[in-house]
Design an enzyme around this catalytic site. Structure first.
Site, PDB file in Angstrom:
ATOM      1  N   THR A   1      25.105  12.896 -15.994  1.00 35.34           N
ATOM      2  CA  THR A   1      24.125  12.751 -14.913  1.00 35.34           C
ATOM      3  C   THR A   1      24.626  13.499 -13.676  1.00 35.34           C
ATOM      4  O   THR A   1      23.898  14.290 -13.064  1.00 35.34           O
ATOM      5  CB  THR A   1      23.900  11.259 -14.585  1.00 35.34           C
ATOM      6  OG1 THR A   1      23.412  10.616 -15.758  1.00 35.34           O
ATOM      7  CG2 THR A   1      22.907  11.081 -13.446  1.00 35.34           C
TER       8      THR A   1
ATOM      9  N   ASN B   1      18.048  13.826 -26.924  1.00 36.15           N
ATOM     10  CA  ASN B   1      18.635  12.499 -27.138  1.00 36.15           C
ATOM     11  C   ASN B   1      17.722  11.532 -27.877  1.00 36.15           C
ATOM     12  O   ASN B   1      18.176  10.515 -28.378  1.00 36.15           O
ATOM     13  CB  ASN B   1      19.051  11.895 -25.797  1.00 36.15           C
ATOM     14  CG  ASN B   1      17.963  11.997 -24.759  1.00 36.15           C
ATOM     15  OD1 ASN B   1      17.506  13.095 -24.423  1.00 36.15           O
ATOM     16  ND2 ASN B   1      17.506  10.853 -24.266  1.00 36.15           N
TER      17      ASN B   1
ATOM     18  N   GLN C   1      24.276  15.702 -25.798  1.00 38.49           N
ATOM     19  CA  GLN C   1      24.154  15.127 -27.140  1.00 38.49           C
ATOM     20  C   GLN C   1      24.688  16.080 -28.209  1.00 38.49           C
ATOM     21  O   GLN C   1      24.772  15.697 -29.380  1.00 38.49           O
ATOM     22  CB  GLN C   1      22.680  14.803 -27.447  1.00 38.49           C
ATOM     23  CG  GLN C   1      22.095  13.707 -26.585  1.00 38.49           C
ATOM     24  CD  GLN C   1      22.589  12.306 -26.964  1.00 38.49           C
ATOM     25  OE1 GLN C   1      23.173  12.089 -28.024  1.00 38.49           O
ATOM     26  NE2 GLN C   1      22.355  11.346 -26.103  1.00 38.49           N
TER      27      GLN C   1
ATOM     28  N   HIS D   1      31.296   9.782 -23.137  1.00 40.45           N
ATOM     29  CA  HIS D   1      30.984   8.540 -23.875  1.00 40.45           C
ATOM     30  C   HIS D   1      30.014   8.722 -25.033  1.00 40.45           C
ATOM     31  O   HIS D   1      29.750   7.783 -25.780  1.00 40.45           O
ATOM     32  CB  HIS D   1      30.511   7.438 -22.921  1.00 40.45           C
ATOM     33  CG  HIS D   1      29.120   7.592 -22.389  1.00 40.45           C
ATOM     34  ND1 HIS D   1      28.060   6.899 -22.912  1.00 40.45           N
ATOM     35  CD2 HIS D   1      28.625   8.323 -21.369  1.00 40.45           C
ATOM     36  CE1 HIS D   1      26.962   7.208 -22.225  1.00 40.45           C
ATOM     37  NE2 HIS D   1      27.284   8.076 -21.286  1.00 40.45           N
TER      38      HIS D   1
ATOM     39  N   THR E   1      39.612  11.570  -6.248  1.00 40.54           N
ATOM     40  CA  THR E   1      40.790  11.508  -7.114  1.00 40.54           C
ATOM     41  C   THR E   1      40.351  11.550  -8.566  1.00 40.54           C
ATOM     42  O   THR E   1      39.422  10.840  -8.959  1.00 40.54           O
ATOM     43  CB  THR E   1      41.573  10.208  -6.827  1.00 40.54           C
ATOM     44  OG1 THR E   1      41.976  10.255  -5.456  1.00 40.54           O
ATOM     45  CG2 THR E   1      42.792  10.075  -7.728  1.00 40.54           C
TER      46      THR E   1
ATOM     47  N   CYS F   1      10.343  -0.809 -21.706  1.00 44.27           N
ATOM     48  CA  CYS F   1      11.279  -1.891 -21.378  1.00 44.27           C
ATOM     49  C   CYS F   1      12.587  -1.916 -22.173  1.00 44.27           C
ATOM     50  O   CYS F   1      13.346  -2.866 -22.076  1.00 44.27           O
ATOM     51  CB  CYS F   1      10.641  -3.267 -21.531  1.00 44.27           C
ATOM     52  SG  CYS F   1       9.140  -3.415 -20.587  1.00 44.27           S
TER      53      CYS F   1
END
Ligand code: PMP
Length: 395
Positions: free
Chosen positions: A71, A155, A183, A205, A244, A334
Site C-alpha cells: 500500500t 488478487n 500477488q 506478507h 528507522t 462486508c
C-alpha cells in the site's frame, strides 16, 4: 481449521521466523547507528537483504526502497511521480481491476485536477477474462500522459496481465510504468528488465514473510526515475522513505523471497495440481457453478493457487458463515473493510447476483491434498443446505 485465503495473507514460514529472531534479541541495533557494531551489524543485514531482493527481481540494490508494504509502495510510486513530474502532463492510465491501494491514490489525484483513464479488461465469456489487452494501453497514451500503472497479477481472480508487452509500449512512448506486483512475486518469475517497468511494488506478507514490510523498486538506470518522498524525517532510504528500518522484517522478507524462488518451479506445479483437484472435485459435487477469471490452463494466464467461483442462488456471505472451519473469502459485501461487492468481479461483467455468490480460494505452501478434499466436502455440503433453505423459503 483449514486456511485457503493466501491472497489475503500467508502464514510466516518457520524458516523465515528463524532468520528473523536474532534481529529481535541480539542484533537489535539501529542500522543508522553505524558508529558501533550493533548498528553496523544491523546495517550489514539490511544490505544483504537488499542485495538478495534486488537479485531476485533483476534490479540493483540501490534501486530497492524498503517500505511498510505494498500500500505504501503504491502510494509512494503514484504520488511520488505525479508530484515530482507534473510538468510532464496530468494524465494517468490504470486498469479498472487494480487493487484499492492503486485506485484510491489515483482517485485523490483525480480530485486534484489529474485526469485518470481506467482501462477495461476482457469480460465474461472470454478465456482471458480479467486480462488486459495491451493495445488498450497503446490507444490510451497521450502527449500529456505521465504514468501508467498496471498490476502484474490480480488478487481476486489471479489474472496475469501481459506486462512485458505493456512495458514495451510505455518505453516506446516514453511514458513511465508502475507495476503492483504484490500477488506475483514469489509465485512466478518477475524481472524488472524483462518487463521494462520503472517502478514496482512488493509486499512480504503475501509470500510467507512478516506483515508490515514491503519494497518499491525505483529504476536508477537510464532513464532515471525521479520521485517526491511521502514520508520525511531522518533521510533513510536515500531520503525517499524516512524512518528507522524494520530490520527483522526486512531480513524475514528477503529470506521469504529466497525460499519462494528456490521452490518456484515445483511449487507452481504442486499448486496448479491442487487447484485442479479442487475445481474438479467441486464441479463433480455442485451444480450451477461458474469460473470467474481466466481459464486455468495455460498457467501464464492465471496464478496457480487462485480459484474464484460463483455458486448460483447462494449468498457468498451466508456461505462463509456456514463454513467457519474453512478460511476463504467472498466477493460479496462486508467480507472486508470495504462494504461494496467486489469491483473486480463487477468489472468482468459478472451479474451482481453471481458476484454476491462468489468465493475466492487462495491455495498456498501449507495446503495439502487432504485440505482440498475437506474443502470440497465442506463447500458442497454448505451450498446444498443453503440452496435447499432458499427453495423452502420461496414456497
Ligand atoms: N496490491 C495488491 C494487488 C494486493 O493484493 C494487496 C494486498 N491485499 C496490496 C496491494 C496491499 O498490500 P499491503 O497489505 O502490503 O499493504
Amino acid at each position: 481449521r483449514i486456511y485457503m485465503d493466501n491472497h489475503a495473507t500467508t502464514r510466516v514460514d518457520p524458516r523465515v521466523v528463524d532468520a528473523m529472531l536474532p534481529y529481535f534479541t541480539e542484533l537489535y541495533g539501529n542500522p543508522g547507528s553505524v558508529s558501533h557494531s550493533f548498528g553496523s551489524e544491523a546495517m550489514e543485514a539490511v544490505d544483504r537483504a537488499r542485495a538478495s531482493l534486488a537479485a531476485a527481481v533483476g534490479a540493483s540494490p540501490r534501486e530497492i526502497i524498503f517500505t511498510s508494504g505494498a500500500t505504501e509502495s503504491n502510494n509512494l510510486a503514484i504520488r511520488g511521480v505525479t508530484e515530482r513530474q507534473r510538468r510532464r502532463g496530468d494524465h494517468l492510465i490504470s486498469v479498472v481491476t487494480e487493487h484499492k491501494a492503486v485506485l484510491d491514490p489515483l482517485e485523490r489525484l483525480g480530485r486534484r485536477g489529474f485526469e485518470v483513464s481506467l482501462l477495461e479488461v476482457a469480460g465474461a465469456g472470454s478465456p482471458q477474462m480479467g486480462i488486459l489487452d495491451p493495445q488498450q494501453v497503446s490507444d490510451a497514451i497521450r502527449d500529456d500522459t505521465v504514468l501508467v500503472s498496471v498490476m502484474l497479477a490480480n488478487n481476486e481472480v489471479g489474472a496475469i496481465h501481459p506486462l512485458a508487452e505493456v512495458g514495451r509500449i510505455c518505453k516506446e512512448q516514453g511514458v513511465l510504468l508502475h507495476c503492483d506486483a504484490t500477488q506475483a512475486v514469489g509465485k512466478m518469475n518477475v524481472n524488472v528488465e524483462a518487463l521494462q517497468v520503472d517502478l514496482m511494488s512488493f509486499s512480504s506478507h503475501k509470500l510467507y514473510g512478516p506483515k508490515g514490510v514491503g519494497a518499491l523498486y525505483v529504476r536508477r538506470r537510464q532513464p532515471h526515475v525521479r520521485l517526491q518522498s511521502q514520508i520525511d524525517g531522518g533521510g533513510q532510504e536515500g531520503g525517499l522513505r524516512s524512518g528507522t528500518l524494520n530490520v527483522p522484517g526486512i531480513v524475514g522478507f528477503a529470506r521469504a523471497v529466497e525460499l519462494c524462488l528456490d521452490e518456484l518451479p515445483s511449487e507452481r506445479a504442486r499448486l496448479a495440481a491442487l487447484r485442479q483437484r479442487l475445481y474438479d472435485g467441486l464441479r463433480n459435487r455442485v451444480e450451477k457453478l461458474t469460473l470467474n477469471g481466466p481459464v486455468l490452463d495455460p498457467l501464464d494466464f492465471r496464478l496457480p493457487g487462485n480459484l474464484n467461483l460463483s455458486f448460483a442462488d447462494v449468498d457468498g456471505e451466508a456461505l462463509m458463515m456456514k463454513m467457519r472451519q474453512l478460511a476463504v473469502s467472498s466477493g460479496s459485501a462486508c467480507t472486508s473493510a470495504n462494504p461494496e461487492p467486489s469491483h473486480v468481479l463487477r468489472a468482468l461483467g459478472i451479474d451482481e447476483d453471481l458476484v454476491r455468490a462468489s468465493l475466492r480460494f487462495g491455495l498456498g505452501r501449507f495446503n495439502t491434498e487432504e485440505d482440498v478434499d475437506v474443502a470440497i466436502e465442506t463447500v458442497a455440503t454448505a451450498v446444498e443446505r443453503l440452496r435447499r433453505l432458499g427453495q423452502s423459503s420461496q414456497k
